[in-house]
Enzyme design. Sequence first.
Site, PDB file in Angstrom:
ATOM      1  N   TYR A 147       0.880  -1.198  -0.070  1.00 21.15           N
ATOM      2  CA  TYR A 147       0.029   0.038  -0.145  1.00 21.15           C
ATOM      3  C   TYR A 147       0.870   1.494  -0.021  1.00 21.15           C
ATOM      4  CZ  TYR A 147      -3.333   3.499   1.241  1.00 21.15           C
ATOM      5  OH  TYR A 147      -4.158   4.737   1.314  1.00 21.15           O
ATOM      6  N   ASP A 229       9.045   1.938   0.913  1.00 20.70           N
ATOM      7  CA  ASP A 229       8.156   2.677   1.424  1.00 20.70           C
ATOM      8  C   ASP A 229       8.247   2.113   2.885  1.00 20.70           C
ATOM      9  OD1 ASP A 229       5.839   3.626   2.533  1.00 20.70           O
ATOM     10  OD2 ASP A 229       4.658   3.111   0.860  1.00 20.70           O
ATOM     11  N   LYS A 257       4.834   7.370   9.482  1.00 20.33           N
ATOM     12  CA  LYS A 257       4.036   7.059  10.858  1.00 20.33           C
ATOM     13  C   LYS A 257       5.056   7.457  11.993  1.00 20.33           C
ATOM     14  CE  LYS A 257       0.624   4.603   8.454  1.00 20.33           C
ATOM     15  NZ  LYS A 257      -0.674   4.433   8.478  1.00 20.33           N
TER      16      LYS A 257
HETATM   17  C1  LIG Z   1       3.214   1.803   3.792  1.00 19.04           C
HETATM   18  C2  LIG Z   1       2.121   2.827   3.590  1.00 19.04           C
HETATM   19  N1  LIG Z   1       2.778   3.818   2.510  1.00 19.04           N
HETATM   20  C3  LIG Z   1       1.920   4.926   2.293  1.00 19.04           C
HETATM   21  C4  LIG Z   1       1.087   5.201   3.310  1.00 19.04           C
HETATM   22  C5  LIG Z   1       0.167   6.495   3.192  1.00 19.04           C
HETATM   23  O1  LIG Z   1       0.254   7.199   4.277  1.00 19.04           O
HETATM   24  P1  LIG Z   1      -0.996   8.353   4.749  1.00 19.04           P
HETATM   25  O2  LIG Z   1      -2.081   7.852   4.807  1.00 19.04           O
HETATM   26  O3  LIG Z   1      -0.326   8.934   5.760  1.00 19.04           O
HETATM   27  O4  LIG Z   1      -0.934   9.097   3.307  1.00 19.04           O
HETATM   28  C6  LIG Z   1       0.432   4.251   4.288  1.00 19.04           C
HETATM   29  C7  LIG Z   1      -0.685   4.506   5.259  1.00 19.04           C
HETATM   30  O5  LIG Z   1      -1.211   3.749   5.987  1.00 19.04           O
HETATM   31  C8  LIG Z   1       1.284   3.140   4.476  1.00 19.04           C
HETATM   32  O6  LIG Z   1       1.059   2.254   5.455  1.00 19.04           O
END
Ligand SMILES: Cc1ncc(COP(=O)(O)O)c(C=O)c1O
Length: 430
Positions: A147, A229, A257
Amino acid sequence: MGNSRYKNSSKFLMHAESLIPLGSQTFSKSRTQYPVGISPLFMHKAKGCYTWDIDGNKYIDLVCSLASVTLGYQNPIVNAAVRKQLRKGTIFSLPGKLESDVAEQIVDLVPSAELVRFGKNGSDATSAAIRIARAFTGRKIVAVCGYHGWQDWFIGSTSRDKGVPKEISDLTKTFYFNDLHSLNEVFKWNAGNVAAVILEPMNSIWPIQGFLSEIRRLCSESGAVLIFDETITGFRFAKGGAQELFNVIPDLTTLGKGLANGFPLSAVVGKREIMGEMREIFFSSTFGGELLSLAAANEVLRMYQHEDIIGQLTAAGELLNELTNEEIFRNNLHDVLSLSGHSTWKFLNWKNHETATALEIKTYFMQECFKEGILVLGTHNVTTMHTKKIVKEIASAYSKILSRIASKLKGNQLRDSLEVEPLAPLFKVR
Ligand SMILES: Cc1ncc(COP(=O)(O)O)c(C=O)c1O
């Protein structure tokens, strides 16, 4: 239908939805994940590892604001730094020095970080990384796994693609974790045109030997930019994130996060040569250098440098894992529930039973957990505030809940014990 325990939540949902579509800013905090009638839907307060809903019910929180809180809610040191900054100003007309202070700490901690730019959400960082990669390589195609946020370039490749032009989604190719063949196919069919490979270096399962290093090799060989990521794994799996744990260094990394213990801050970091594109692409936002979040991050990172935060997270996660597994086996539920992933971000995987579907069992589990005062969704997102005592409390609640599940499944009564309709199949990318 439903439980009077959540009377205010259920009632307030109608009001919220009359003003806010889905009544939530975040998909995973909305009624799509929390069945109305058996779930708290709105929170009032959170402190340490606890949270209180608007009906006054108290929970041990295992969601922890979607893993964005690693030191517990309202960490006193972080909050004091934020209060101090508040007296100086939340934002200025020109950059503040804190931006460089925090960038310096990230460079010290994260192996791939030579230059740093900040955003607010994980999606800012992943989208910036993709733009940098396209600018650097002059190519269009991106390969994705996991994701990566709400922006067109990623979400267009999922089942939740409404509103994204096909011309955009066509540029994104999905490959699968631990499946090098699927990535090789992307390279084969888009030879010379892959700008970036972006993946979560780990989510629900461990990478098999050679998976990450082979991706590193493929990217170096083909000239594609490798992006890890680490929005979740950063500041959780190790001080330097999953790249430190697995000793595979990407070109760019996205962080989010764990960076500021719940304050809105993300970052894209990476090799000087590639990050240099930032001088020419456009990545700019009014609140990009907002100072309360940077003040929070400054303290959070100082704590990661000087205290064994990772050790504490790991110990809490390992104990919770061990005690939960004991309950799973004691109740003979190993065919229905298994735990997977890193101890600091453990996934609960439900399977169909002959008398109930996985989603029915998951819904019943949530219904009973919420009643017992445990807020849990699909993963255990531990914080340093999940002490041994708290973990034992969770395990003792699980003991009751899992034995209820086992006997209901055996007696073919689980479906009838659901107080609401089971969860609908969810949009899934992991
Ligand atoms: C691995 C990963 N990448 C990107 C995101 C996107 O982050 P945001 O929701 O802060 O835009 C998330 C959010 O859960 C994530 O878990």
